[in-house]
Motif scaffolding. Structure first.
Motif, short mmCIF file in Angstrom:
data_model
loop_
_atom_site.label_atom_id
_atom_site.label_comp_id
_atom_site.label_asym_id
_atom_site.label_seq_id
_atom_site.Cartn_x
_atom_site.Cartn_y
_atom_site.Cartn_z
N MET A 103 0.66 -1.51 0.27
CA MET A 103 0.22 0.01 -0.13
C MET A 103 1.09 1.38 0.03
O MET A 103 0.74 2.41 -0.69
CB MET A 103 -0.66 0.34 1.31
N VAL A 104 2.29 1.00 1.14
CA VAL A 104 2.61 1.87 1.18
C VAL A 104 3.62 2.49 -0.24
O VAL A 104 3.67 3.74 -0.51
CB VAL A 104 3.78 2.45 2.43
N ARG A 105 3.94 1.45 -0.69
CA ARG A 105 4.62 1.43 -2.36
C ARG A 105 3.76 2.09 -3.45
O ARG A 105 3.95 3.40 -4.16
CB ARG A 105 5.17 -0.17 -2.98
N LEU A 106 3.17 1.64 -3.38
CA LEU A 106 1.47 1.84 -4.72
C LEU A 106 1.55 3.70 -4.26
O LEU A 106 1.35 5.07 -5.40
CB LEU A 106 0.24 1.79 -4.73
N GLY A 107 0.96 4.16 -3.15
CA GLY A 107 0.73 5.45 -2.27
C GLY A 107 1.44 6.54 -2.53
O GLY A 107 1.27 7.08 -3.78
N THR A 108 2.71 6.21 -2.71
CA THR A 108 4.18 6.94 -2.82
C THR A 108 4.36 7.41 -4.09
O THR A 108 4.55 8.26 -4.60
CB THR A 108 4.86 6.77 -2.25
N ALA A 109 4.44 6.43 -4.85
CA ALA A 109 3.96 6.64 -6.09
C ALA A 109 3.21 7.14 -7.00
O ALA A 109 3.55 7.57 -7.80
CB ALA A 109 4.62 5.20 -6.78
N MET A 110 2.15 7.48 -6.57
CA MET A 110 1.37 7.77 -7.42
C MET A 110 1.61 9.33 -6.56
O MET A 110 0.07 10.21 -6.43
CB MET A 110 -0.27 7.34 -6.59
#
Length: 339
Positions: free
Chosen positions: A226-233
């Motif tokens: 979740m953190v990985r995708l969130g920061t990418a977005m």
């Protein structure tokens, strides 16, 4: 004290009904819009939403209607609580009826399946441009039945206008509902949506009776995804360690009231998805969000192995045990923090 006293709630599922009860009991004038005529009739005749929130008495001051225009008329804000797969069509019906700058708060925990858009982006697609400045999102660890019974709950309200967020924060807060303010609309929405996918996976783990160790690992690595995708977005990583992230994640991955966890558990026990969904009244948002989350991950070039495996189980006929084995047998990596 808040100056907000008239609220329209669009969507009379369990969550919309629980929020309507809460705000009505606080003394706000609440108009609840329901799609189903049987829900309107049930609330009017028995003061109970027997389809979606049974055994929770609703105050007589709560007005319910099938008319969007009637629900929205003269309101000071709209709380939008419609399942993600019908959100766009309901918003399209709403758009001509609302004042251009009316505040709209999304409490929908999902992603549009075909476009991979968060609900705030769908609203920007459909609603008048002046309304975009007043969009907000509400999320956090909250089973509707517990909110309906007045059990203490904490939520997060995020928006770009800090003063507006503060006004609605005050309108929602009582001794049983605490609301925290935030500005990270992307992170708050992603947390609320992606935790449903992880809850499906946690349910699979429990359905397979793999134990607490496995579930703890799943929750921890799910948070990392979740953190990985969130920061990418463009989200703030810290958001995922708050109410709308780890708070909601832990609740839905461990709580027996979670629809998504229940679906996952039944998958783990060998039931077919079509059979499970066929006898459910309420929507398990994680099933639709799983596909959208995988699309978002691929578009952002982010690795989300749990999301990938739950999609394989849901839509490709992969066995739950094989999915777990494939996750465990991935190439060894250093942890170096959660992401």
């Amino acid at each position: 004290m808040s100056d907000i006293n008239r609220i329209a709630i669009v969507g009379a599922g369990a969550w919309g009904t629980a929020l309507a009860k809460h705000l009505s009991e606080k003394g706000l004038l609440v108009h609840l819009w329901a799609y189903e005529r049987e829900v309107v009739d049930s609330i009017r005749s028995t003061r109970e939403n027997r389809l979606y929130l049974p055994a929770v008495p609703l105050p007589r001051s709560l007005a319910v209607t099938n008319s969007l225009g009637e629900a929205i008329q003269d309101c000071q804000g709209i709380l939008f609580v419609v399942p993600s797969h019908v959100a766009r069509q309901v918003l399209q019906r709403m758009a001509p009826l609302i004042e251009a700058e009316i505040p709209v708060i999304s409490a929908t925990k999902g992603v549009e399946e075909d476009t991979y858009l968060l609900m705030s982006r769908v609203m920007e697609d459909v609603l008048p441009v002046p309304a975009h400045r007043k969009l907000m999102v509400l999320s956090g660890p909250s089973f509707a039945s517990e909110v309906g019974r007045g059990q203490p709950t904490a939520l997060c309200l995020a928006g770009g206008d800090a003063q507006l967020v503060s006004r609605f924060q005050a309108a929602f807060m009582t001794s049983s509902l605490r609301v925290y303010a935030d500005s990270d609309m992307i992170g708050v929405q992603l947390g609320g949506a992606l935790k449903n996918v992880m809850a499906l996976a946690a349910g699979v783990v429990d359905g397979l009776e793999l134990g607490f160790n496995t579930r703890a690992a799943l929750i921890t690595r799910g948070l990392a995804e979740m953190v990985r995708l969130g920061t990418a977005m463009g989200a703030d990583a810290r958001t995922f360690y708050g109410l709308s992230g780890v708070g909601d994640l832990v609740l839905t991955c461990t709580g027996t009231l979670s629809r998504n966890h229940s679906v996952g558990a039944r998958l783990g026990k060998g039931e077919k998805l079509d059979t499970i969904l066929g006898n459910m009244h309420a929507v398990a948002e994680g099933v639709r969000t799983a596909r959208a989350a995988l699309g978002m991950a691929r578009r952002a070039r982010v690795e989300m192995p749990i999301v990938q495996e739950i999609n394989a189980v849901l839509f490709e006929g992969k066995s739950c045990r094989r999915a777990v084995s494939d996750l465990m047998e991935r190439v060894a990596k250093p942890e170096k923090g959660l992401p």
